[in-house]
Design a protein around this motif. Structure first.
Motif, mmCIF file in Angstrom:
data_model
loop_
_atom_site.group_PDB
_atom_site.id
_atom_site.type_symbol
_atom_site.label_atom_id
_atom_site.label_comp_id
_atom_site.label_asym_id
_atom_site.label_seq_id
_atom_site.Cartn_x
_atom_site.Cartn_y
_atom_site.Cartn_z
ATOM 1 N N ALA A 65 40.829 45.813 -16.235
ATOM 2 C CA ALA A 65 41.809 44.652 -17.102
ATOM 3 C C ALA A 65 40.739 43.973 -18.080
ATOM 4 N N GLY A 66 39.425 43.895 -16.941
ATOM 5 C CA GLY A 66 38.847 42.202 -17.340
ATOM 6 C C GLY A 66 39.261 40.464 -17.306
ATOM 7 N N VAL A 67 38.866 40.071 -17.923
ATOM 8 C CA VAL A 67 39.135 38.991 -17.446
ATOM 9 C C VAL A 67 40.748 38.631 -18.530
ATOM 10 N N THR A 68 41.822 38.277 -17.929
ATOM 11 C CA THR A 68 42.969 38.054 -19.060
ATOM 12 C C THR A 68 43.365 36.952 -19.084
ATOM 13 N N GLN A 69 44.083 36.053 -19.378
ATOM 14 C CA GLN A 69 44.950 34.490 -19.978
ATOM 15 C C GLN A 69 45.859 34.461 -20.869
ATOM 16 N N SER A 70 47.081 33.455 -20.464
ATOM 17 C CA SER A 70 48.577 33.158 -20.963
ATOM 18 C C SER A 70 48.818 32.216 -20.870
ATOM 19 N N PRO A 71 49.165 31.652 -21.763
ATOM 20 C CA PRO A 71 49.485 32.413 -22.760
ATOM 21 C C PRO A 71 48.276 32.256 -24.151
ATOM 22 N N THR A 72 48.572 32.956 -25.335
ATOM 23 C CA THR A 72 47.694 33.123 -25.920
ATOM 24 C C THR A 72 47.362 31.832 -27.097
ATOM 25 N N HIS A 73 48.396 31.204 -27.201
ATOM 26 C CA HIS A 73 48.979 29.717 -27.793
ATOM 27 C C HIS A 73 49.652 29.510 -27.873
ATOM 28 N N LEU A 74 49.125 28.283 -27.847
ATOM 29 C CA LEU A 74 50.449 27.204 -27.742
ATOM 30 C C LEU A 74 50.525 25.995 -27.891
ATOM 31 N N ILE A 75 51.488 24.681 -28.659
ATOM 32 C CA ILE A 75 51.248 23.680 -30.036
ATOM 33 C C ILE A 75 52.338 23.243 -28.303
ATOM 34 N N LYS A 76 51.537 21.630 -28.955
ATOM 35 C CA LYS A 76 52.657 20.805 -27.680
ATOM 36 C C LYS A 76 52.148 19.156 -28.126
ATOM 37 N N THR A 77 52.711 18.069 -27.988
ATOM 38 C CA THR A 77 53.215 16.971 -28.010
ATOM 39 C C THR A 77 52.254 15.965 -27.713
ATOM 40 N N ARG A 78 51.797 15.420 -27.879
ATOM 41 C CA ARG A 78 51.171 13.882 -27.534
ATOM 42 C C ARG A 78 51.734 13.486 -26.076
ATOM 43 N N GLY A 79 51.120 13.276 -25.730
ATOM 44 C CA GLY A 79 52.060 13.293 -24.102
ATOM 45 C C GLY A 79 52.726 13.933 -22.517
ATOM 46 N N GLN A 80 52.697 15.308 -23.752
ATOM 47 C CA GLN A 80 53.474 16.207 -22.372
ATOM 48 C C GLN A 80 52.451 16.731 -21.754
ATOM 49 N N GLN A 81 53.058 17.314 -20.982
ATOM 50 C CA GLN A 81 51.663 18.175 -19.343
ATOM 51 C C GLN A 81 51.344 19.908 -20.051
ATOM 52 N N VAL A 82 50.409 20.616 -20.155
ATOM 53 C CA VAL A 82 50.451 21.759 -20.118
ATOM 54 C C VAL A 82 49.782 22.209 -18.884
ATOM 55 N N THR A 83 49.615 23.580 -19.009
ATOM 56 C CA THR A 83 49.387 25.352 -17.406
ATOM 57 C C THR A 83 49.079 26.214 -18.815
ATOM 58 N N LEU A 84 47.675 25.968 -17.897
ATOM 59 C CA LEU A 84 46.971 27.445 -18.669
ATOM 60 C C LEU A 84 46.634 28.623 -18.035
ATOM 61 N N ARG A 85 46.677 29.678 -17.665
ATOM 62 C CA ARG A 85 46.668 30.865 -16.778
ATOM 63 C C ARG A 85 45.776 31.414 -16.733
ATOM 64 N N CYS A 86 45.629 31.889 -15.476
ATOM 65 C CA CYS A 86 43.824 33.540 -15.532
ATOM 66 C C CYS A 86 43.891 34.046 -14.640
ATOM 67 N N SER A 87 44.001 35.058 -14.881
ATOM 68 C CA SER A 87 43.475 36.323 -13.764
ATOM 69 C C SER A 87 41.900 36.398 -14.014
ATOM 70 N N PRO A 88 41.191 36.824 -12.903
ATOM 71 C CA PRO A 88 39.965 36.952 -12.940
ATOM 72 C C PRO A 88 39.875 38.499 -13.010
ATOM 73 N N LYS A 89 38.073 38.983 -13.089
ATOM 74 C CA LYS A 89 38.192 39.900 -13.207
ATOM 75 C C LYS A 89 38.393 40.469 -12.145
ATOM 76 N N SER A 90 38.791 41.746 -12.140
ATOM 77 C CA SER A 90 39.006 42.764 -10.879
ATOM 78 C C SER A 90 38.118 43.003 -9.964
ATOM 79 N N GLY A 91 37.339 42.419 -8.663
ATOM 80 C CA GLY A 91 36.469 42.513 -7.554
ATOM 81 C C GLY A 91 36.185 41.121 -8.187
ATOM 82 N N HIS A 92 36.646 39.836 -8.461
ATOM 83 C CA HIS A 92 35.744 38.644 -9.194
ATOM 84 C C HIS A 92 36.675 37.693 -7.398
ATOM 85 N N ASP A 93 35.760 36.417 -7.967
ATOM 86 C CA ASP A 93 36.221 35.427 -6.905
ATOM 87 C C ASP A 93 36.016 33.881 -6.642
#
Lengths: 109, 118
Positions: free
Chosen positions: B2-30
């Motif tokens: 699958a390679g490196v995957t990230q979610s979400p693709t797009h995100l809109i937030k307002t000032r002062g908010q908090q955000v969490t972005l996610r990443c799954s590495p390529k298979s076999g990578h540490d």
């Protein structure tokens, strides 16, 4: 962190060779020379790397000056798909990659 | 693979908010690294995680924090969002193994998460 200098932009015609230069006069002995490229709307992708000797792979060739203060990425026959921003980066193997602004390559049919 | 995957693709937030972005590495990578790419600029290194610990950090404030899970996936958290945090956030994975590279390890990048802060 060692710094690299690249031209802002270059142009080429399809199927012609392209030589992308990079100057890195403050390179240290342990610094690899990495080249990555970023196609439009994508993350960067690895192109090639070298330490002291010239290198070839299926994508490109890397020519490294004898004093290691400059290098040249060579695309032997440019295609439209090679239009991208090319980054020359110095650093140890798995260290952080310090990107500059790179060279934007335009390829014309 | 699958390679490196990230979610979400797009995100809109307002000032002062908090955000969490996610990443799954390529298979076999540490190892996972995070980069911020402002419009028209090259990516800037935020930090790198290996064995669930922050291994290296770039010049980013403490508002930027991360985490790596036992399955090597990673999160990037940004608190108290500013307008200037609007950017493409890239995740890259590589293989380190026992803290020392055994051979050259190219970094594989994901497609990124586009964060817009209003």
């Amino acid at each position: 962190d060692a710094k690299t200098t690249q031209p802002n932009s270059m142009e080429s015609n399809e199927e012609e060779p392209v030589h992308l230069p990079c100057n890195h006069s403050t390179i240290s002995g342990t610094d690899y020379i990495h080249w990555y490229r970023q196609l439009p709307s994508q993350g960067p992708e690895y192109v090639i790397h070298g330490l002291t000797s010239n290198v070839n792979n299926r994508m490109a060739s890397l020519a490294i000056a004898e004093d290691r203060k400059s290098s040249t990425l060579i695309l032997h026959r440019a295609t439209l798909r090679d239009a991208a921003v090319y980054y020359c980066i110095l650093g140890y193997n798995t260290d952080k990659l310090i990107f500059g602004t790179g060279t934007r390559l335009q390829v014309f049919p | 693979d699958a390679g490196v995957t990230q979610s979400p693709t797009h995100l809109i937030k307002t000032r002062g908010q908090q955000v969490t972005l996610r990443c799954s590495p390529k298979s076999g990578h540490d190892t996972v690294s995070w980069y911020q790419q402002a419009l028209g600029q090259g990516p800037q290194f935020i930090f790198q995680y290996y064995e669930e610990e922050e291994r290296q950090r770039g010049n980013f404030p403490d508002r930027f924090s991360g985490h790596q899970f036992p399955n090597y996936s990673s999160e990037l958290n940004v608190n108290a969002l500013l307008l200037g945090d609007s950017a493409l956030y890239l995740c890259a994975s590589s293989l380190l193994t026992s803290g020392v590279p055994l051979s050259y390890n190219e970094q594989f990048f994901g497609p990124g998460t586009r964060l817009t802060v209003l």
